[in-house]
Design a protein around this motif. Structure first.
Motif, mmCIF file in Angstrom:
data_model
loop_
_atom_site.group_PDB
_atom_site.id
_atom_site.type_symbol
_atom_site.label_atom_id
_atom_site.label_comp_id
_atom_site.label_asym_id
_atom_site.label_seq_id
_atom_site.Cartn_x
_atom_site.Cartn_y
_atom_site.Cartn_z
ATOM 1 N N VAL A 21 0.836 -1.208 0.000
ATOM 2 C CA VAL A 21 0.000 0.000 0.000
ATOM 3 C C VAL A 21 0.868 1.253 0.000
ATOM 4 O O VAL A 21 0.621 2.205 -0.742
ATOM 5 N N LEU A 22 1.918 1.243 0.827
ATOM 6 C CA LEU A 22 2.806 2.398 0.920
ATOM 7 C C LEU A 22 3.469 2.694 -0.420
ATOM 8 O O LEU A 22 3.428 3.824 -0.911
ATOM 9 N N TYR A 23 4.075 1.658 -1.027
ATOM 10 C CA TYR A 23 4.808 1.890 -2.266
ATOM 11 C C TYR A 23 3.880 2.211 -3.447
ATOM 12 O O TYR A 23 4.231 2.999 -4.327
ATOM 13 N N TYR A 24 2.692 1.581 -3.414
ATOM 14 C CA TYR A 24 1.764 1.880 -4.497
ATOM 15 C C TYR A 24 1.280 3.337 -4.414
ATOM 16 O O TYR A 24 1.196 4.042 -5.418
ATOM 17 N N GLN A 25 0.972 3.769 -3.173
ATOM 18 C CA GLN A 25 0.573 5.163 -3.010
ATOM 19 C C GLN A 25 1.725 6.101 -3.358
ATOM 20 O O GLN A 25 1.535 7.150 -3.969
ATOM 21 N N ALA A 26 2.936 5.727 -2.958
ATOM 22 C CA ALA A 26 4.105 6.532 -3.289
ATOM 23 C C ALA A 26 4.294 6.606 -4.807
ATOM 24 O O ALA A 26 4.668 7.653 -5.354
ATOM 25 N N LEU A 27 4.037 5.463 -5.495
ATOM 26 C CA LEU A 27 4.137 5.438 -6.955
ATOM 27 C C LEU A 27 3.123 6.383 -7.584
ATOM 28 O O LEU A 27 3.455 7.180 -8.470
ATOM 29 N N GLN A 28 1.869 6.296 -7.114
ATOM 30 C CA GLN A 28 0.829 7.152 -7.663
ATOM 31 C C GLN A 28 1.110 8.627 -7.399
ATOM 32 O O GLN A 28 1.050 9.463 -8.300
ATOM 33 N N LYS A 29 1.413 8.923 -6.128
ATOM 34 C CA LYS A 29 1.670 10.319 -5.781
ATOM 35 C C LYS A 29 2.953 10.823 -6.437
ATOM 36 O O LYS A 29 3.053 11.985 -6.821
ATOM 37 N N GLY A 30 3.942 9.938 -6.560
ATOM 38 C CA GLY A 30 5.179 10.325 -7.231
ATOM 39 C C GLY A 30 4.932 10.629 -8.694
ATOM 40 O O GLY A 30 5.459 11.611 -9.240
ATOM 41 N N GLN A 31 4.114 9.774 -9.337
ATOM 42 C CA GLN A 31 3.780 10.016 -10.735
ATOM 43 C C GLN A 31 3.008 11.324 -10.899
ATOM 44 O O GLN A 31 3.304 12.126 -11.795
ATOM 45 N N ASN A 32 2.037 11.549 -10.004
ATOM 46 C CA ASN A 32 1.267 12.790 -10.064
ATOM 47 C C ASN A 32 2.146 14.011 -9.816
ATOM 48 O O ASN A 32 1.999 15.048 -10.479
ATOM 49 N N SER A 33 3.057 13.889 -8.847
ATOM 50 C CA SER A 33 3.955 15.018 -8.537
ATOM 51 C C SER A 33 4.900 15.291 -9.706
ATOM 52 O O SER A 33 5.150 16.448 -10.061
ATOM 53 N N LEU A 34 5.432 14.214 -10.309
ATOM 54 C CA LEU A 34 6.318 14.387 -11.456
ATOM 55 C C LEU A 34 5.557 14.981 -12.628
ATOM 56 O O LEU A 34 6.054 15.878 -13.319
ATOM 57 N N ARG A 35 4.334 14.491 -12.816
ATOM 58 C CA ARG A 35 3.514 15.027 -13.896
ATOM 59 C C ARG A 35 3.226 16.515 -13.649
ATOM 60 O O ARG A 35 3.277 17.339 -14.563
ATOM 61 N N GLY A 36 2.922 16.839 -12.387
ATOM 62 C CA GLY A 36 2.673 18.233 -12.053
ATOM 63 C C GLY A 36 3.897 19.102 -12.249
ATOM 64 O O GLY A 36 3.812 20.228 -12.743
ATOM 65 N N LEU A 37 5.067 18.583 -11.857
ATOM 66 C CA LEU A 37 6.307 19.348 -12.013
ATOM 67 C C LEU A 37 6.618 19.600 -13.485
ATOM 68 O O LEU A 37 6.916 20.730 -13.890
ATOM 69 N N LEU A 38 6.544 18.539 -14.283
ATOM 70 C CA LEU A 38 6.866 18.693 -15.702
ATOM 71 C C LEU A 38 5.804 19.501 -16.441
ATOM 72 O O LEU A 38 6.122 20.233 -17.379
ATOM 73 N N ARG A 39 4.551 19.361 -15.992
ATOM 74 C CA ARG A 39 3.499 20.202 -16.575
ATOM 75 C C ARG A 39 3.765 21.676 -16.265
ATOM 76 O O ARG A 39 3.540 22.547 -17.098
ATOM 77 N N SER A 40 4.256 21.929 -15.055
ATOM 78 C CA SER A 40 4.591 23.308 -14.691
ATOM 79 C C SER A 40 5.748 23.824 -15.540
ATOM 80 O O SER A 40 5.739 24.976 -15.993
ATOM 81 N N LEU A 41 6.757 22.970 -15.752
ATOM 82 C CA LEU A 41 7.899 23.382 -16.570
ATOM 83 C C LEU A 41 7.471 23.692 -18.005
ATOM 84 O O LEU A 41 7.861 24.714 -18.574
ATOM 85 N N SER A 42 6.677 22.798 -18.577
ATOM 86 C CA SER A 42 6.229 23.034 -19.949
ATOM 87 C C SER A 42 5.275 24.219 -20.000
ATOM 88 O O SER A 42 5.261 24.992 -20.963
ATOM 89 N N GLY A 43 4.470 24.388 -18.924
ATOM 90 C CA GLY A 43 3.586 25.542 -18.857
ATOM 91 C C GLY A 43 4.367 26.840 -18.755
ATOM 92 O O GLY A 43 3.986 27.856 -19.345
ATOM 93 N N LEU A 44 5.454 26.813 -18.000
ATOM 94 C CA LEU A 44 6.295 27.998 -17.892
ATOM 95 C C LEU A 44 6.927 28.340 -19.244
ATOM 96 O O LEU A 44 7.132 29.512 -19.569
#
Length: 604
Positions: free
Chosen positions: A298-321
């Motif tokens: 459960v921990l690693y799966y949630q970390a995977l999901q949140k990590g993917q979302n955070s990475l997606r958010g970070l890269l979306r911010s970079l491309s948005g910038l």
């Protein structure tokens, strides 16, 4: 790191750095609050998923024990902490929503103020250039929301970075390769975003003029200025169809770009999803092999999901910038417009009383948008207390001379002096405060009658006595006294209880503004064209008595009024062709005499 990435990848000026300074200047307190909430909201997810792991592990242990009641006592504190974390997350999300909206409003209003200030300070020349209107249109589109959006994206980037680092730390404990796979999976989406950001940017620049044409057609259909003629000539449907055709063309092109972008996004997301699913299969395999506990899964799966979302958010911010950086070029293209009519480094004081007056010495002028000279080697004098008149057909250059006198433009050749001092040596603000002008295309302000006249001299406190005196001189007082609320009546129909005036009545209001200004030079450019000859004659009779030691320039097509001037200059196609008083010009039997006789025949 963020700015270095974009600069290295795209080799473009970083427009969002000065934009962030504007964001800070608009509201430092809200900016600090925003930054604090970003940090808190970035950390909270780590605590939340860790508490979930502890609860799952404790439940697993409790299921293996016989005394489940005692085990429940161990779980309750964890549940309480988890509940507090959930409440905290909700609270900070609500606070973030409040701060974001309040901050965005502050930034938007501040940016609009900057656009307005730049528009006011821009040389009049820019308002006669279509490219200026394109730049203004693009700036107005970007200014209200681009800087707040940059802050949003930086906030998301910061929050995502904090969460991502926390999640990557957990995933590295499972296997270092997971981190690499996550980054590889995100690359296609980033490339798609950046490619289509550039496509949309260039399309919008290319279609700015088309957008303005559509806006103009929309304005034609909704403005009171054109309402009568549109109905008389039945133009409404014609304009509506032209507007619809332009909007349809813009719609098809924009939807075409967005459709291609959507399909490209879909393909990139599918690739990313396959990579993430492969990681999840690996986690399940490790759990079945006994390497991971159920809580670990459960921990690693949630970390995977949140990590993917955070990475997606970070890269979306970079491309948005990157996208914002492209479009902010539109804003700074407008803000970087430089004035050609410059302030002097060491301004000369304006004479308290004119000694020798105004002199135009071989003045020539050419508008930037044409190769034809509007003024050719014009010389004239305006002595203290003298009234001169400028006469000539439309387009002969009369109004251009007044614009040069007010230093709305600088001469292309020659010079204009006041008491022997070049206009360029005076502060622009001080110069204009000593010249009172009413142009033929005077403004109609939808304010009260009192405010309309007071705008003629806002440097002084409102004085009802002076306002009424100016209105009496222009003939506006009788008009105003007939209105429902007198001087407190709102003029025009734009606002509630407004009263519309005739063209001649509006002219009297505009004249009162000119008379209110305590200036040494008064210029009246066709200010009474909508008045009947008798009313015009009365205004100028009062005007001659009023000015005393002031100098005045009169432009009028009614030569019966012009003959009252002390000296008359006749212009044609930018040249000064005749000069003298009325009797001299009549004896000359030239252009002026011909014009006067032609008009006089209409009254015989």
């Amino acid at each position: 790191m963020l700015t270095g990435f974009i600069k290295a990848r795209f080799k473009r000026p970083l427009h969002f750095i000065p934009a962030l300074k504007l964001v800070w200047q608009s509201s430092p307190n809200w900016t600090l609050a925003r930054i604090g909430l970003v940090i808190i909201q970035g950390i909270l997810p780590l605590f939340s998923i860790y508490m979930t792991k502890l609860i799952v592990d404790q439940v697993t242990i409790s299921l293996a024990l016989s005394n489940r009641a005692a085990a429940l006592n161990d779980i309750v504190p964890l549940l309480v902490v988890a509940a507090c974390l959930t409440i905290s997350t909700t609270l900070f999300a609500s606070l973030s929503d409040l701060v974001t909206i309040a901050h965005a409003q502050r930034v938007t209003d501040y940016m609009q103020g900057i656009i307005h200030s730049k528009s006011i300070s821009a040389d009049l020349e820019y308002y006669e250039n279509a490219q200026y209107y394109d730049a203004l249109q693009r700036a107005q589109q970007e200014a209200p929301y681009r800087p707040p959006r940059i802050l949003d994206r930086l906030a998301l980037a910061g929050q995502s970075s904090i969460s991502l680092l926390a999640m990557l730390g957990l995933l590295l404990a499972l296997h270092w390769g997971i981190v690499g796979i996550l980054f590889v999976a995100a690359i296609p989406t980033v490339l798609v975003r950046m490619k289509f950001a550039g496509v949309m940017y260039h399309w919008k620049r290319r279609r700015t003029q088309l957008e303005r044409q559509a806006m103009y057609l929309g304005w034609l259909q909704t403005s009171d200025l054109f309402a009568k003629e549109i109905r008389l000539f039945n133009l409404g449907e014609h304009f509506r169809q032209r507007y619809a055709q332009l909007r349809e063309l813009i719609y098809k092109e924009k939807v075409g770009i967005v459709s291609k972008r959507s399909f490209a996004f879909f393909g990139a997301q599918v690739i990313a999803g396959l990579f993430v699913f492969a990681i999840f299969i690996y986690m399940v395999q490790q759990t079945l092999a006994g390497v991971l506990k159920l809580g670990d899964l459960v921990l690693y799966y949630q970390a995977l999901q949140k990590g993917q979302n955070s990475l997606r958010g970070l890269l979306r911010s970079l491309s948005g910038l990157y996208e914002d950086n492209l479009f902010l070029a539109n804003l700074y293209e407008f803000l970087d417009i430089e004035s050609k009519v410059l302030e002097p480094e060491r301004p000369q004081p304006f004479p308290e009383t004119l000694a020798t007056g105004v002199v135009f010495n071989n003045v020539s002028f050419q508008y930037a948008t044409t190769k034809r000279k509007a003024i050719h080697n014009v010389s004239l004098k305006l002595q203290p207390g003298q009234v001169i008149a400028l006469v000539g057909e439309n387009g002969s250059g009369k109004t251009t001379l007044i614009k040069l006198l007010c230093r709305l433009y600088d001469p292309t050749e020659g010079s204009i002096t006041i008491d022997g001092i070049d206009l360029k040596s005076f502060s622009k603000l001080e110069l204009k405060s000593h010249i009172s002008v009413i142009f033929q295309d005077y403004a109609k302000y939808h304010f009260t009658a009192r405010d309309n006249i007071q705008l003629g001299n806002i440097e002084r406190p409102a004085d009802d006595r002076r306002i009424r005196s100016a209105a009496q001189l222009s003939g506006a007082d009788r008009v105003i006294q007939s209105l429902p609320q007198g001087y407190d009546t709102v003029l025009g129909k734009m606002f509630d209880q407004g009263e519309e005036l005739s063209i001649g009545q509006w002219q009297k209001i505009a004249l009162a503004r000119a008379f209110l200004r305590d200036s040494q030079v008064i210029v009246l450019d066709e200010p009474t064209s909508a008045m009947d000859p008798k009313a015009e004659y009365e205004v100028f009779q009062q005007f001659r008595e009023l000015i005393q030691d002031q100098s005045a320039i009169l432009i009028s097509h009614r030569l019966s009024t012009v003959k009252m001037a002390d000296y008359i200059y006749v212009m044609s196609q930018g040249h000064m062709i005749e000069e003298g008083n009325h009797h001299t010009l009549m004896n000359l039997n030239g252009v002026y005499a011909s014009m006067f006789e032609t008009q006089a025949q209409n009254y015989r």
